[in-house]
Design a protein around this motif. Structure first.
Motif, PDB file in Angstrom:
ATOM      1  N   PRO A  28       0.043  -2.713  -9.810  1.00 53.21           N
ATOM      2  CA  PRO A  28      -0.860  -3.377  -8.861  1.00 53.21           C
ATOM      3  C   PRO A  28      -0.805  -2.736  -7.484  1.00 53.21           C
ATOM      4  CG  PRO A  28       1.061  -4.753  -9.308  1.00 53.21           C
ATOM      5  CD  PRO A  28       1.128  -3.604 -10.266  1.00 53.21           C
ATOM      6  N   SER A  29      -1.966  -2.628  -6.859  1.00 53.96           N
ATOM      7  CA  SER A  29      -2.032  -2.066  -5.507  1.00 53.96           C
ATOM      8  C   SER A  29      -1.740  -3.122  -4.452  1.00 53.96           C
ATOM      9  CB  SER A  29      -3.421  -1.464  -5.262  1.00 53.96           C
ATOM     10  OG  SER A  29      -4.431  -2.441  -5.433  1.00 53.96           O
ATOM     11  N   ILE A  30      -1.946  -4.401  -4.805  1.00 51.28           N
ATOM     12  CA  ILE A  30      -1.609  -5.518  -3.916  1.00 51.28           C
ATOM     13  C   ILE A  30      -0.850  -6.557  -4.730  1.00 51.28           C
ATOM     14  CG2 ILE A  30      -3.479  -5.198  -2.269  1.00 51.28           C
ATOM     15  CD1 ILE A  30      -5.116  -7.268  -3.742  1.00 51.28           C
ATOM     16  N   GLU A  31       0.006  -7.305  -4.073  1.00 53.36           N
ATOM     17  CA  GLU A  31       0.812  -8.354  -4.704  1.00 53.36           C
ATOM     18  C   GLU A  31       1.575  -7.841  -5.933  1.00 53.36           C
ATOM     19  OE1 GLU A  31       1.358 -11.474  -3.536  1.00 53.36           O
ATOM     20  OE2 GLU A  31       0.161 -10.916  -1.785  1.00 53.36           O
ATOM     21  N   PRO A  32       2.396  -6.797  -5.766  1.00 52.13           N
ATOM     22  CA  PRO A  32       3.136  -6.255  -6.918  1.00 52.13           C
ATOM     23  C   PRO A  32       4.150  -7.227  -7.505  1.00 52.13           C
ATOM     24  CG  PRO A  32       3.938  -5.300  -4.867  1.00 52.13           C
ATOM     25  CD  PRO A  32       2.697  -6.062  -4.526  1.00 52.13           C
ATOM     26  N   ALA A  33       4.573  -8.224  -6.728  1.00 52.52           N
ATOM     27  CA  ALA A  33       5.518  -9.226  -7.239  1.00 52.52           C
ATOM     28  C   ALA A  33       4.901 -10.613  -7.226  1.00 52.52           C
ATOM     29  CB  ALA A  33       6.795  -9.214  -6.405  1.00 52.52           C
TER      30      ALA A  33
END
Length: 384
Positions: A305-310
């Motif tokens: 993911p490019s945003i919100e990887p966690a």
């Protein structure tokens, strides 16, 4: 006989099936089916779905009550000051609240949620609620705060309180799209309770109400519309409506293609929409339908993911992958996915009944547990 037991029994007879026929087709033991039909216990939603698939019915045709866990005592104790604040039982602040001060606290909360620091967030909420309620003409800040609080209440299985806060959030909303982000929270809470008909009806209504014109619509409106169709897919797969799942995912994919990338729909809660989110829900749908190979095929192709990887969507996807491995008897691979989620988001993981269900299947197939398995089971409060 319980109402659900009678429904299962009557549906089985209408389908021309014996108890042995249904037990075999649904993958449950004959003794389990007999207990259900006799009212010995209330089956879980997943079990009812297995019966529905075997008899070509909607799961909701067999359902009589919601299916969810209540919060544990630790969660209730942690949230007690927040609930007091929501009911107006608050101490006076040392200095007057300001919009800039509330926004700064929301920024702090956003960072904490992204880092899985939910306990620290909960400790901040009473003062945040007090301050935002004290502000005049700050509807946007009030809406964001209440929607966030409602989402966290739903995550911690406090559904009645979440409903009350969502009603207040909707009153503070200023646009249909903004209100839809609160409805998105409500739909998630309904799905967590197994209230499939309610979730589907509400999602379809709101998707119709905010349907965007792709040539003019903002990214947020297209993304919110797409998220509603993902909720419809969520409800449909649990309700054994595979064609509706396909249609809902097709519309969500159209919205994702229009946006072309993953974007924030609600930044405070880390909610995103785009091609990756659609892939996550497609993978989830296959594992619920007991097609784990398709789930793993999707998982093998999704990019980082490019945003919100966690974020919660990513962590839920990891649990879907763990479930797929479990369905295929690949327990080492499933446990590896679990360990990754536990390292990244332990405070989120402990609130997931889904995690306990998956690990419970693994534990149930083991004669003895390794120390690592016992540690993981204890961490997510699995009763074994």
């Amino acid at each position: 006989m319980s109402v659900v037991g009678e429904r299962v029994k009557n549906a089985r007879k209408r389908a021309g099936m014996t108890q042995r026929d249904l037990a075999r087709a649904a993958g449950v033991s004959l003794s389990q089916l007999r207990k259900i039909e006799q009212g010995g216990y209330e089956p879980r939603l997943e079990t009812l779905r297995s019966f529905a698939v075997a008899m070509n019915l909607r799961t909701s045709a067999l359902q009589t009550t919601p299916d969810y866990e209540i919060p544990d005592s630790d969660t209730e104790s942690q949230w007690h000051p927040v609930l007091h604040a929501l009911h107006g039982n608050m101490t006076d602040p040392d200095e007057p609240a300001t919009p800039d001060g509330v926004q700064a606290m929301l920024d702090t909360v956003q960072a904490m949620i992204a880092e899985d620091r939910y306990r620290e967030v909960t400790a901040l909420l009473p003062n945040l609620i007090r301050d935002v309620e004290a502000l005049d003409d700050a509807r946007a800040l009030k809406f964001k705060t209440l929607n966030m609080v409602a989402s966290l209440l739903a995550q911690t299985r406090q559904f009645e309180a979440a409903d009350m806060v969502l009603d207040r959030a909707l009153e503070a909303s200023e646009t249909a799209v903004e209100a839809a982000t609160a409805i998105d929270t409500h739909l998630w809470a309904l799905l967590r309770q197994g209230r499939l008909d309610d979730a589907r009806t509400m999602a379809v209504q709101w998707a119709d109400d905010i349907e965007p014109r792709f040539s003019r619509a903002t990214l947020q409106s297209v993304g919110m519309w797409g998220r509603l169709w993902l909720k419809i897919a969520n409800a449909a797969v649990r309700d054994n409506q595979p064609h509706e799942v396909e249609d809902a995912l097709a519309l969500a994919r159209a919205a994702a293609a229009r946006i072309g990338r993953d974007v924030y729909v609600e930044r405070l809660l880390g909610r995103t929409f785009g091609p990756l989110e659609v892939s996550y829900i497609a993978a989830e749908s296959f594992v619920i339908a007991h097609e784990p190979e398709k789930t793993l095929a999707i998982a093998a192709k999704v990019p980082a993911p490019s945003i919100e990887p966690a974020g919660a969507s990513r962590m839920r996807h990891k649990l879907d992958v763990a479930n797929a491995h479990t369905q295929m008897g690949r327990y080492s691979e499933a446990l590896e996915e679990f360990r990754g989620v536990q390292r990244t988001a332990p405070e989120w993981l402990v609130q997931q009944r889904y995690a306990r269900d998956i690990l419970g299947q693994i534990v149930g197939r083991r004669r003895t547990l390794t120390p690592e398995m016992r540690e993981l089971a204890n961490a997510i409060k699995l009763d074994y």
